[in-house]
Design an enzyme around this catalytic site. Structure first.
Site, PDB file in Angstrom:
ATOM      1  CB  CYS A 182     -49.566 -41.030  56.718  1.00 51.04           C
ATOM      2  SG  CYS A 182     -50.902 -40.523  57.830  1.00 51.04           S
ATOM      3  CB  VAL A 183     -44.971 -40.610  53.760  1.00 56.31           C
ATOM      4  CG1 VAL A 183     -43.675 -41.092  53.118  1.00 56.31           C
ATOM      5  CG2 VAL A 183     -46.061 -40.455  52.702  1.00 56.31           C
TER       6      VAL A 183
END
Length: 235
Positions: free
Chosen positions: A169-170
């Site tokens: 997700c980052v």
């Protein structure tokens, strides 16, 4: 993470840096004039132990670092976005689920809308009035959300990204942030993952191609410095 693994990765990075440099990679985006802090999925399902998504280095690394960033943003009036992830239809046999196909890869069905104890932002970095809490359904904080529009309306040109996970997700948020035209800065000490080595590898690769990875102290200094610059008044 073991010292042996860290040493092995650092040896690999040393050679990789030489190769990248010789080919023109590892350039710098730099900080802009209007930042926003984007905390990716720092909710209980990821920050607290005992869940499928629980990540390492939360209590003694990521959370304390994000607390410092939040303090800097709040004293300077910089916008903050917290993202989390949950689903309304977690029946994996229902073709109308908002999980899409992702549940075929990972157990996202555990983060159900009726489990706010899991998807609520960690109370140690709890949002305050005026900060956005954005619910996403996919890895990127930009995919299918209003994030880019919110940032542009606020005049933001730089996003400081923290959170989990470095490998998913980052990383996806950083890649999409750059694609959307924002200067993407990843705060080195404020990113976590579940797998040993994943943070070091992904931060190295992001820094080479998709964003600038900067130390926490440098980012806090930037937030304080740019916060002291008066905004130009419109005529």
């Amino acid at each position: 993470m073991s010292d042996d693994l860290t040493a092995a990765l650092e040896r690999a990075f040393e050679e990789a840096r030489r190769r990248y440099a010789s080919r023109g990679f590892q350039r710098r985006l730099g900080f802009g004039s209007k930042p926003c802090l984007v905390n990716v999925d720092l909710a209980n399902a990821w920050t607290r132990p005992g869940n499928p998504f629980s990540c390492e280095n939360m209590d003694d690394g990521v959370i304390p670092g994000v607390q410092k960033l939040l303090a800097a943003c709040r004293r300077n009036g910089h916008p903050v976005v917290h993202t989390t992830t949950y689903y309304q239809v977690t029946d994996t046999t229902n073709p109308n689920t908002d999980m899409g196909l992702w549940h075929h890869k990972i157990p996202i069905e555990v983060v159900s809308e009726d489990r706010p104890d899991l998807w609520a932002i960690d109370s140690r970095i709890e949002p305050v009035k005026g900060e956005q809490v954005l619910v996403k359904k996919r890895a990127s904080a930009f995919h299918g959300t209003y994030l880019a529009g919110f940032l542009r309306a606020a005049g933001v040109d730089t996003i400081l990204v923290t959170g989990v996970t470095a490998s998913a997700c980052v990383r996806e948020t950083v890649c999409d942030g750059l694609a959307e035209g924002f200067r993407t800065i990843v705060v080195k000490e404020c990113v976590g993952d579940r797998i040993p080595g994943a943070v070091l590898w992904n931060l190295f690769d992001i820094d080479a191609k998709f964003g600038d990875v900067e130390p926490l102290d440098v980012c806090i200094d930037y937030l304080d410095r740019v916060g002291q610059v008066p905004l130009a008044r419109s005529a």
